[in-house]
Write a protein that holds these residues in place. Structure first.
Motif: not given
Length: 264
Positions: A30-52
């Motif tokens: 839960l604490l790790y999920a507050r990191r900007p890097a995690f938020v960024y990776r989730v957003k990037l994964a969502q964008e990749r799936i949108t493209e796919w």
């Protein structure tokens, strides 16, 4: 984005939907999920799936019951709810995997060329991994795609797990054409870490395979779920772990391949 993630963290902390995850692990994720890097990776994964999804009109999700494919299932279905999940059934699933599979909607349990124990008994314990992959994944995938006319596949390969997967991710990227199967493939979390995966599961309150609750004390590299008749790392305690936690399954394994006892 960070604000919305924080709301999700509060919900996850109160929901308590995880199985037997140690409280200190849950707190760490839960604490790790507050990191900007995690938020960024989730957003990037969502964008990749949108493209796919824009490229594949009849795709499927490869679902193994493992933690990575649990994330993939949620990521894809958040955007395309009706996307079918496919589990290649080698008659070798843990009881907890079978429980999870029973909860998945729109699931195709597609048979492998032969049960895994039959393959191992026929090929031998020391057979190269690629030989078993032919009967477990490659040929069944071709039959699956031909039957359902799938043109896309999303799966949870992560570069962190081994050198081969790292090189594959580097050479192919997140969205690519898989010539072997004739489909547009997507590996949206190829750059995620172990902590990213569990942070996603915890903050989204996703059900995960209960086998992991017997793995928390092991090194991260050993916290993986596949078929129970797995010969990977047999020299490094994997079979001893199976004998300790699943003696009936271990005995079934030994009945087909007596040499398994040499590693315990």
């Amino acid at each position: 984005i960070l604000a919305s993630e924080s709301v999700g963290l509060a919900d996850a902390a109160d929901n308590g939907s995880s199985l037997m995850m140690p409280p200190e692990k849950r707190k760490m994720f839960l604490l790790y999920a507050r990191r900007p890097a995690f938020v960024y990776r989730v957003k990037l994964a969502q964008e990749r799936i949108t493209e796919w999804l824009s490229l594949a009109k009849n795709p499927y999700i490869a679902f193994s019951t493992g933690k990575d494919s649990t994330c993939i299932l949620d990521l894809v279905r958040t955007q395309a709810k009706e996307t079918p999940a496919v589990y290649f059934d080698a008659n070798c699933a843990y009881p907890e995997s079978e429980t999870l599979l029973a909860e998945i909607e729109n699931l195709i349990q597609f048979p492998t060329d032969e049960p895994l124990l039959d393959s191992l008994a026929r090929l031998g314990l020391r057979t190269p991994l690629d030989d078993t992959m032919e009967t477990l994944v490659y040929r069944p995938a071709k039959r699956l795609i031909a039957r359902y006319r799938f043109d896309g596949m999303c799966y949870g390969l992560r570069a962190e797990e081994n050198e081969g997967r790292r090189k594959h991710a580097q050479s192919h990227g997140a969205v690519f054409y898989l010539k072997r199967d004739g489909v547009t493939a997507c590996q949206p979390i190829h750059d995620w870490t172990y902590n990213d995966v569990w942070a996603y599961i915890v903050t989204r309150n996703l059900a995960y395979c209960g086998v992991y609750d017997k793995l928390w004390d092991l090194p991260i590299d050993d916290q993986r779920v596949c078929y129970w008749a797995c010969t990977v790392k047999r020299r490094y305690g994997r079979l001893s772990w199976l004998k300790q936690h699943y003696p009936e399954l271990f005995n079934r394994f030994v009945a087909r391949l007596p040499e398994i006892r040499d590693y315990v």
